[in-house]
Design a protein around this motif. Structure first.
Motif, PDB file in Angstrom:
ATOM      1  N   MET A   1       0.768  -1.295  -0.046  1.00 61.00           N
ATOM      2  CA  MET A   1      -0.103  -0.071   0.137  1.00 61.00           C
ATOM      3  C   MET A   1       0.781   1.124  -0.086  1.00 61.00           C
ATOM      4  SD  MET A   1      -3.032   0.078  -0.470  1.00 61.00           S
ATOM      5  CE  MET A   1      -3.288   1.737  -1.202  1.00 61.00           C
ATOM      6  N   TYR A   2       1.745   1.337   1.036  1.00 58.00           N
ATOM      7  CA  TYR A   2       2.731   2.432   1.047  1.00 58.00           C
ATOM      8  C   TYR A   2       3.505   2.443  -0.360  1.00 58.00           C
ATOM      9  CZ  TYR A   2       7.168   4.253   1.584  1.00 58.00           C
ATOM     10  OH  TYR A   2       8.563   5.035   1.331  1.00 58.00           O
ATOM     11  N   SER A   3       3.868   1.305  -0.848  1.00 58.60           N
ATOM     12  CA  SER A   3       4.584   1.411  -2.240  1.00 58.60           C
ATOM     13  C   SER A   3       3.890   1.898  -3.343  1.00 58.60           C
ATOM     14  CB  SER A   3       5.036  -0.002  -2.594  1.00 58.60           C
ATOM     15  OG  SER A   3       5.610  -0.776  -1.468  1.00 58.60           O
ATOM     16  N   LEU A   4       2.607   1.336  -3.352  1.00 58.81           N
ATOM     17  CA  LEU A   4       1.504   1.749  -4.369  1.00 58.81           C
ATOM     18  C   LEU A   4       1.402   3.467  -4.559  1.00 58.81           C
ATOM     19  CD1 LEU A   4       0.171   0.826  -6.685  1.00 58.81           C
ATOM     20  CD2 LEU A   4      -1.898   0.835  -5.472  1.00 58.81           C
ATOM     21  N   LYS A   5       1.079   3.737  -3.257  1.00 58.90           N
ATOM     22  CA  LYS A   5       0.732   5.330  -3.161  1.00 58.90           C
ATOM     23  C   LYS A   5       1.948   5.994  -3.586  1.00 58.90           C
ATOM     24  CE  LYS A   5      -0.221   6.735   1.156  1.00 58.90           C
ATOM     25  NZ  LYS A   5      -0.440   6.403   2.455  1.00 58.90           N
ATOM     26  N   THR A   6       3.242   5.833  -2.986  1.00 60.38           N
ATOM     27  CA  THR A   6       4.574   6.289  -3.244  1.00 60.38           C
ATOM     28  C   THR A   6       4.819   6.337  -4.819  1.00 60.38           C
ATOM     29  OG1 THR A   6       5.223   5.285  -1.098  1.00 60.38           O
ATOM     30  CG2 THR A   6       6.795   6.846  -2.536  1.00 60.38           C
ATOM     31  N   ALA A   7       4.475   5.202  -5.426  1.00 58.67           N
ATOM     32  CA  ALA A   7       4.823   5.006  -6.878  1.00 58.67           C
ATOM     33  C   ALA A   7       3.906   6.180  -7.574  1.00 58.67           C
ATOM     34  CB  ALA A   7       4.460   3.690  -7.277  1.00 58.67           C
ATOM     35  N   LEU A   8       2.653   5.924  -7.362  1.00 56.53           N
ATOM     36  CA  LEU A   8       1.814   6.897  -8.100  1.00 56.53           C
ATOM     37  C   LEU A   8       2.152   8.235  -8.017  1.00 56.53           C
ATOM     38  CD1 LEU A   8      -1.694   4.977  -7.767  1.00 56.53           C
ATOM     39  CD2 LEU A   8      -0.294   5.050  -9.995  1.00 56.53           C
ATOM     40  N   SER A   9       2.199   8.586  -6.859  1.00 53.43           N
ATOM     41  CA  SER A   9       2.639   9.897  -6.580  1.00 53.43           C
ATOM     42  C   SER A   9       3.902  10.556  -7.281  1.00 53.43           C
ATOM     43  CB  SER A   9       2.618  10.416  -5.193  1.00 53.43           C
ATOM     44  OG  SER A   9       3.775  10.169  -4.428  1.00 53.43           O
ATOM     45  N   SER A  10       4.877   9.662  -7.339  1.00 52.75           N
ATOM     46  CA  SER A  10       6.158   9.838  -8.171  1.00 52.75           C
ATOM     47  C   SER A  10       5.885  10.041  -9.550  1.00 52.75           C
ATOM     48  CB  SER A  10       7.058   8.844  -7.936  1.00 52.75           C
ATOM     49  OG  SER A  10       7.646   8.823  -6.498  1.00 52.75           O
ATOM     50  N   LEU A  11       5.107   9.162  -9.954  1.00 52.32           N
ATOM     51  CA  LEU A  11       4.690   9.141 -11.495  1.00 52.32           C
ATOM     52  C   LEU A  11       4.118  10.511 -11.874  1.00 52.32           C
ATOM     53  CD1 LEU A  11       3.544   5.498 -12.238  1.00 52.32           C
ATOM     54  CD2 LEU A  11       5.578   6.625 -12.987  1.00 52.32           C
ATOM     55  N   GLY A  12       3.082  10.926 -10.962  1.00 49.67           N
ATOM     56  CA  GLY A  12       2.529  12.205 -11.111  1.00 49.67           C
ATOM     57  C   GLY A  12       3.287  13.290 -11.063  1.00 49.67           C
ATOM     58  N   ARG A  13       4.243  13.469 -10.245  1.00 49.97           N
ATOM     59  CA  ARG A  13       5.138  14.509 -10.108  1.00 49.97           C
ATOM     60  C   ARG A  13       6.325  14.600 -11.274  1.00 49.97           C
ATOM     61  NH1 ARG A  13       6.977  14.017  -4.633  1.00 49.97           N
ATOM     62  NH2 ARG A  13       8.262  12.179  -5.508  1.00 49.97           N
ATOM     63  N   ASN A  14       6.655  13.486 -11.920  1.00 50.19           N
ATOM     64  CA  ASN A  14       7.411  13.533 -13.203  1.00 50.19           C
ATOM     65  C   ASN A  14       6.567  13.264 -14.362  1.00 50.19           C
ATOM     66  OD1 ASN A  14       9.594  13.957 -11.372  1.00 50.19           O
ATOM     67  ND2 ASN A  14       9.994  11.733 -11.130  1.00 50.19           N
ATOM     68  N   ALA A  15       5.617  14.004 -14.416  1.00 49.13           N
ATOM     69  CA  ALA A  15       4.506  13.617 -15.648  1.00 49.13           C
ATOM     70  C   ALA A  15       5.233  13.532 -17.076  1.00 49.13           C
ATOM     71  CB  ALA A  15       3.431  14.434 -15.521  1.00 49.13           C
ATOM     72  N   VAL A  16       6.179  14.565 -17.228  1.00 47.10           N
ATOM     73  CA  VAL A  16       6.586  14.579 -18.614  1.00 47.10           C
ATOM     74  C   VAL A  16       7.658  13.276 -18.911  1.00 47.10           C
ATOM     75  CG1 VAL A  16       8.228  15.944 -20.078  1.00 47.10           C
ATOM     76  CG2 VAL A  16       6.697  17.285 -18.535  1.00 47.10           C
ATOM     77  N   MET A  17       8.302  13.041 -17.715  1.00 46.82           N
ATOM     78  CA  MET A  17       9.480  11.945 -18.155  1.00 46.82           C
ATOM     79  C   MET A  17       8.462  10.862 -18.161  1.00 46.82           C
ATOM     80  SD  MET A  17      12.416  12.450 -18.594  1.00 46.82           S
ATOM     81  CE  MET A  17      13.497  10.965 -18.053  1.00 46.82           C
ATOM     82  N   THR A  18       7.403  10.602 -17.276  1.00 50.72           N
ATOM     83  CA  THR A  18       6.528   9.527 -17.263  1.00 50.72           C
ATOM     84  C   THR A  18       6.032   9.099 -18.726  1.00 50.72           C
ATOM     85  OG1 THR A  18       6.118   9.942 -14.709  1.00 50.72           O
ATOM     86  CG2 THR A  18       4.849   8.432 -16.170  1.00 50.72           C
ATOM     87  N   ILE A  19       5.604  10.205 -19.399  1.00 51.64           N
ATOM     88  CA  ILE A  19       5.011  10.110 -20.686  1.00 51.64           C
ATOM     89  C   ILE A  19       5.813   9.741 -21.695  1.00 51.64           C
ATOM     90  CG2 ILE A  19       3.797  11.396 -22.316  1.00 51.64           C
ATOM     91  CD1 ILE A  19       2.394  12.979 -20.125  1.00 51.64           C
ATOM     92  N   ALA A  20       7.153  10.328 -21.673  1.00 53.81           N
ATOM     93  CA  ALA A  20       8.065   9.874 -22.407  1.00 53.81           C
ATOM     94  C   ALA A  20       8.393   8.298 -22.445  1.00 53.81           C
ATOM     95  CB  ALA A  20       9.529  10.713 -22.250  1.00 53.81           C
ATOM     96  N   SER A  21       8.645   8.030 -21.163  1.00 56.30           N
ATOM     97  CA  SER A  21       9.101   6.600 -20.920  1.00 56.30           C
ATOM     98  C   SER A  21       7.872   5.785 -21.459  1.00 56.30           C
ATOM     99  CB  SER A  21       9.164   6.184 -19.529  1.00 56.30           C
ATOM    100  OG  SER A  21       9.930   7.193 -18.836  1.00 56.30           O
ATOM    101  N   ILE A  22       6.660   5.970 -21.280  1.00 53.41           N
ATOM    102  CA  ILE A  22       5.542   5.079 -21.638  1.00 53.41           C
ATOM    103  C   ILE A  22       5.733   5.206 -23.391  1.00 53.41           C
ATOM    104  CG2 ILE A  22       3.070   5.028 -21.855  1.00 53.41           C
ATOM    105  CD1 ILE A  22       2.727   6.199 -18.930  1.00 53.41           C
ATOM    106  N   VAL A  23       5.727   6.467 -23.899  1.00 49.90           N
ATOM    107  CA  VAL A  23       5.836   6.228 -25.596  1.00 49.90           C
ATOM    108  C   VAL A  23       6.859   5.504 -25.778  1.00 49.90           C
ATOM    109  CG1 VAL A  23       6.292   7.970 -27.438  1.00 49.90           C
ATOM    110  CG2 VAL A  23       4.585   8.584 -25.611  1.00 49.90           C
ATOM    111  N   THR A  24       8.189   5.618 -25.396  1.00 50.77           N
ATOM    112  CA  THR A  24       9.246   4.840 -25.994  1.00 50.77           C
ATOM    113  C   THR A  24       8.729   3.321 -25.550  1.00 50.77           C
ATOM    114  OG1 THR A  24      10.491   5.260 -23.977  1.00 50.77           O
ATOM    115  CG2 THR A  24      11.368   6.383 -26.185  1.00 50.77           C
TER     116      THR A  24
END
Ligand SMILES: Nc1ncnc2c1ncn2[C@@H]1O[C@H](COP(=O)(O)OP(=O)(O)O)[C@@H](O)[C@H]1O
Ligand SMILES: [Mg+2]
Lengths: 290, 230
Positions: free
Chosen positions: A1-24
Motif C-alpha cells: 500500500m505504501y509502495s503503490l501510493k508512493t509510486a503513483l505520486s512519483s509518476l504524477g510529479r514527473n509527468a513529462v518523463m513518465t509520458i516519455a517513458s511510456i511512449v518509448t
C-alpha cells in the motif's frame, strides 16, 4: 500500500518523463509486436507451403499404361517417400483449366489434354531436408523424363523473410536499450526526490527490497501502460493490414488477430514489465549502498 | 553489548581512522566518546551500524559480528541500533507523528502497533501536543526530540548519537541530555559523541577518549578535559 501510493505520486510529479517513458516503451513493444505477428505468420505460411512441397516426376510421352504402373510403384519404393499420386494427362489438363478459370475456357474448347501435357507422379516426401536425394533416385527410374522440385522457391521465400526478421530484430534491440535508458532516468528523478527518505529508511533498518519496491512498481506501471498502448495499436493495425493484404495473398491464409492475441499480448505485457522493473532496479542500486 | 576487538579502520586514501581499538560496553551503560576533530569518533560510530567496515579486527554488536554480516542481513542489525543525528534529518513534508510512524512503517510494523507505539514514544520525549506539526514549525530542541523518538520507536537495544546537541544552545542541550539519561535509565545502552565539556562533566558517566584513531583514555565516571590523561 505504501509502495503503490508512493509510486503513483512519483509518476504524477514527473509527468513529462513518465509520458516519455511510456511512449518509448510503447514504440519498442509495438515493433516487437509487429515482429511477433510477422514471425507467426511466416511460420504459418511455411507450414502451408511445406504441405504443398512435393516433387513432381514427369513421365515419357510414349510410356504405356503398364509402364506408368511400374514407374508409380518404383517411385513409391524409393527411400523417404511418403506417398505418391498418379496424375494422367487428362487430369492435368482439367486441373490446368480450372486453375486458369472460366474466362479462358474458350481457348481450350477444341484441345485435347493428352496432346500437350504429360502424365506425372506427385511425390510427397517424409523428410523435407532429403528432397534432393529423392529427386536423384526418381530420375534413375526408367521412363521418368524430368523431376521438378519446388523446394528452391520455398528456400528463397524463407531467406527473404529471414532478412526482414533480422532487420526488425536490430531495430527492436536499439529501441529496447533506449526505452530502458529512459525508464531508468525517469526513476532516477523519483529516487532523487526521495533521497532523504531512502537514507532514513536505510538507517532504521528497512530492507533493500522494501526500499526498492515503490520504484520497481513505478517502472512496472510504466511498462504495463506502454504495453497496453502497443497492444491496442497492434490489434487494430493488424486487423486492418490483414484485411487489405488478404486480397492478393489469396494462396496463403494468415492468422486473424484473435488467434494470436494471447501469445502476442502476453509477450508484450511480459516484456513491458521486465523492461520497467529492470530500468528501475538499476536506477535505485547506487542509493542502496549506505 | 558492544565489543571492539583490535579494530583498525583505513580509508581509501590510506588515512587511518582507527588503529587497534579495543573496548567493551556492557548492556545499559552510558558512554561518551570524546576527542578532537579527526580523532576517529564518527568512524567508531559508523562501525556500529555497518555503514563502515573495519580493515582489521571485529566489531560485535548485540552478539552479532557486524564486519562479517551479509549486506542482506544488515537491516535487521539496524533495527536494534537507533541512530540520532546531529542535523536531525526529519522529513519536511511529514508531521511529527508521521516522521516517527515512518520508521515503523518501513520495517513493516503492524498498523495496530504503530497506532499504539507512536503516541507513547511522543509522550516520552514530551512532544504529545506537537504531533500534528511539521518539522519547520518546531524549535531545534523539539526537532531533536522527534529524531530521538524516531530512533527509539522500534525499541532498539542501543542508541548511538553523533553530537546530538551540536546544533543546540546550552539550555536545550541540557534538556536533550536529561531525556537521553532517562532513556538510559529505562535500560537502553547509549553511546554518544560530544564536544561539550559541560555535558560530560555533569553526567559522571564513562568516557572513552580517542586521539589520532587510538584510545588514550577509558575512564569510569570521567570528565571531559582532553589534556588530563588517566
Ligand atoms: N570518508 C572518509 N574518507 C577519507 N578519510 C576519512 C573519511 N571519514 C573520515 N576520514 C578521516 O578519518 C579520520 C577520523 O575521522 P572521524 O572518524 O570522522 O573523526 P571525528 O568524528 O572524531 O572527527 C580523520 O583523519 C578523517 O579525515
Ligand atoms: Mg565526527
Amino acid at each position: 500500500m505504501y509502495s503503490l501510493k508512493t509510486a503513483l505520486s512519483s509518476l504524477g510529479r514527473n509527468a513529462v518523463m513518465t509520458i516519455a517513458s511510456i511512449v518509448t516503451i510503447a514504440c519498442c513493444l509495438f515493433l516487437f509486436g509487429v515482429f511477433l505477428l510477422f514471425a507467426f505468420n511466416i511460420n504459418y505460411i511455411g507450414e502451408q507451403v511445406s504441405s504443398q512441397c512435393e516433387l513432381q516426376a514427369y513421365i515419357d510421352e510414349n510410356a504405356s499404361p503398364a509402364d506408368e504402373e511400374r514407374i508409380l510403384s518404383e517411385i513409391n519404393s524409393i527411400d523417404n517417400v511418403k506417398s505418391v499420386e498418379f496424375e494422367s494427362k487428362e487430369q492435368a489438363f482439367e486441373n490446368y483449366k480450372t486453375q486458369l478459370g472460366a474466362e479462358y475456357s474458350e481457348y481450350f474448347r477444341d484441345m485435347n489434354g493428352s496432346d500437350i501435357l504429360r502424365s506425372s507422379v506427385k511425390i510427397t516426401p517424409d523428410d523435407l531436408s532429403r528432397v534432393n536425394e529423392i529427386e536423384q533416385n526418381a530420375l534413375l527410374v526408367r521412363g521418368v523424363a524430368k523431376v521438378v522440385n519446388r523446394e528452391d522457391i520455398i528456400r528463397k521465400v524463407i531467406s527473404a523473410t529471414d532478412l526482414i526478421k533480422f532487420g526488425s530484430l536490430i531495430a527492436m534491440l536499439i529501441l529496447l536499450i533506449t526505452a530502458v535508458f529512459i525508464i531508468q532516468n525517469t526513476i532516477k528523478l523519483s529516487v532523487h526526490a526521495r533521497e532523504d527518505e531512502i537514507h532514513i529508511m536505510k538507517f532504521v533498518g528497512a530492507t533493500d527490497s522494501f526500499i526498492r519496491r515503490p520504484f520497481m512498481l513505478e517502472g512496472i506501471i510504466v511498462g504495463i501502460i506502454g504495453a497496453s498502448i502497443a497492444i491496442i495499436v497492434i490489434s487494430f493495425g493488424y486487423t486492418a493490414v490483414v484485411g487489405n493484404v488478404a486480397g492478393f495473398l489469396d494462396i496463403f491464409r494468415l492468422y486473424s488477430f484473435g488467434q494470436l492475441a494471447l501469445p502476442v499480448a502476453g509477450g508484450l505485457m511480459l516484456f513491458g514489465i521486465i523492461m520497467g522493473s529492470f530500468g528501475s532496479r538499476t536506477a535505485v542500486r547506487r542509493h542502496l549502498k549506505v | 553489548m558492544i565489543e571492539f576487538r583490535s579494530v583498525t579502520v583505513i580509508y581509501d586514501n590510506d588515512i587511518v581512522g582507527l588503529e587497534n581499538v579495543s573496548f567493551n560496553i556492557e548492556e545499559g551503560e552510558f558512554v561518551f566518546l570524546v576527542g578532537k576533530t579527526g580523532a576517529g569518533k564518527s568512524s567508531a560510530i559508523k562501525l556500529l551500524t555497518g555503514e563502515l567496515k573495519p580493515y582489521a579486527g571485529d566489531v560485535i554488536v548485540n552478539g552479532i559480528t557486524v564486519n562479517t554480516l551479509k549486506n542482506r542481513k544488515l537491516p535487521y542489525l539496524r533495527r536494534s541500533v537507533g541512530v540520532v543525528f546531529q542535523d536531525f534529518r526529519l522529513l519536511p513534508n511529514k508531521t511529527v507523528y508521521e516522521n516517527v510512524a515512518f520508521a515503523m512503517e518501513v520495517v513493516r510494523a503492524k498498523k495496530k502497533d504503530i497506532r499504539r507505539k507512536v503516541p507513547t514514544i511522543l509522550s516520552l520525549v514530551g512532544l504529545s501536543d506537537r504531533a500534528k506539526n511539521y518539522p519547520n514549525e518546531l524549535s531545534g530542541g523539539e526537532q531533536q526530540r522527534v529524531c530521538i523518538a524516531r530512533a527509539l520507536v522500534n525499541s532498539p537495544a542501543i542508541v548511538i548519537a553523533d553530537e546530538p546537541t551540536g546544533n543546540l544552545d546550552v539550555e536545550t542541550a541540557d534538556e536533550i541530555m536529561k531525556l537521553l539519561m532517562d532513556i538510559n535509565k529505562m535500560g537502553t545502552t547509549i553511546v554518544m559523541v560530544t564536544h561539550s565539556e559541560k555535558i560530560v562533566n555533569d553526567a559522571h558517566k564513562r568516557v572513552i577518549q580517542l586521539e589520532s584513531g587510538v584510545v588514550v583514555r577509558d575512564e569510569k565516571e570521567g570528565g571531559y578535559n582532553l589534556d588530563v590523561l588517566a
